[in-house]
Scaffold this active site. Structure first.
Site, PDB file in Angstrom:
ATOM      1  CE  LYS A  10      -3.848  -2.415   2.212  1.00  0.00           C
ATOM      2  NZ  LYS A  10      -4.875  -2.381   3.297  1.00  0.00           N
ATOM      3  CE1 TYR A  51      -9.346  -2.943   0.205  1.00  0.00           C
ATOM      4  CE2 TYR A  51      -8.625  -0.989  -0.976  1.00  0.00           C
ATOM      5  CZ  TYR A  51      -8.345  -2.069  -0.172  1.00  0.00           C
ATOM      6  OH  TYR A  51      -7.058  -2.292   0.266  1.00  0.00           O
ATOM      7  CG  ASN A 114      -3.676  -2.715   6.769  1.00  0.00           C
ATOM      8  OD1 ASN A 114      -3.515  -2.298   5.622  1.00  0.00           O
ATOM      9  ND2 ASN A 114      -4.695  -3.473   7.110  1.00  0.00           N
ATOM     10  CG  HIS A 117      -4.994  -6.607  -0.626  1.00  0.00           C
ATOM     11  ND1 HIS A 117      -6.181  -6.904  -0.008  1.00  0.00           N
ATOM     12  CD2 HIS A 117      -4.973  -7.346  -1.764  1.00  0.00           C
ATOM     13  CE1 HIS A 117      -6.855  -7.770  -0.757  1.00  0.00           C
ATOM     14  NE2 HIS A 117      -6.139  -8.055  -1.824  1.00  0.00           N
ATOM     15  CD  GLU A 128      -8.348  -9.551  -4.024  1.00  0.00           C
ATOM     16  OE1 GLU A 128      -7.174  -9.928  -3.809  1.00  0.00           O
ATOM     17  OE2 GLU A 128      -9.161  -9.326  -3.107  1.00  0.00           O
TER      18      GLU A 128
END
Ligand SMILES: Nc1ncnc2c1ncn2[C@@H]1O[C@H](COP(=O)(O)OP(=O)(O)OP(=O)(O)O)[C@@H](O)[C@H]1O
Length: 137
Positions: A10, A51, A114, A117, A128
């Site tokens: 991320k 998402y 965080n 992913h 995905e």
């Protein structure tokens, strides 16, 4: 069982100079291979598709804003039980709950930022991978 999974580093991981650290942990696992890797910025359509399950939740808009705040690194990782394995390396979603030794436990800050992913099932991985690497055979 050989699997494929989608991993995203991320924008916080890229900004904080943790790309090498995180990819190193993946590379050191025997029998896993990185078969695609790209630094890129994500557009709104891709983020909405990725998402979509969280649309309407209070954290959705800030999450999408964060994920478009800078480039990410997208990887395809292949290998034995790699879907569960990368999620174990990452640790729980909330870094506060993550054990030292996991990526989020060692470097994570807040639940939104965080670092990583990783697909959570074979079905998610297929969906995905098509979204992020449509040319993949
Ligand atoms: N309560 C929350 N507050 C803020 N952000 C959240 C919250 N819950 C989840 N997120 C963000 O949304 C992402 C997707 O949430 P999800 O529940 O699918 O977690 P995950 O499966 O651990 O994460 P990922 O799908 O990114 O691997 C999380 O990684 C985190 O960045």
């Amino acid at each position: 069982m050989t699997q494929r999974t989608l991993v995203l580093l991320k924008p916080d991981a890229v900004r904080r100079g943790l790309i090498g650290e995180i990819i190193g942990r993946i590379e050191r696992k025997a029998n896993w291979t990185i078969s695609a890797l790209e630094l890129r910025s994500l557009d709104q359509d891709t983020l909405e598709a990725h998402y979509g399950e969280h649309k309407g939740k209070p954290f959705y808009e800030p999450l999408v804003a964060f994920m478009s705040s800078g480039p990410i690194v997208a990887l395809v990782v292949e290998g034995e039980r790699v879907i569960e394995g990368v999620r174990q390396l990452a640790g729980p979603t909330d870094p506060i709950a993550a054990q030292p030794g996991s990526i989020r436990g060692d470097f994570g800050t807040i639940v939104r930022e965080n670092l990583i992913h990783a697909s959570d099932s074979e079905e998610s991985a297929e969906r995905e991978l098509k979204l992020f690497f449509p040319g993949l055979v």
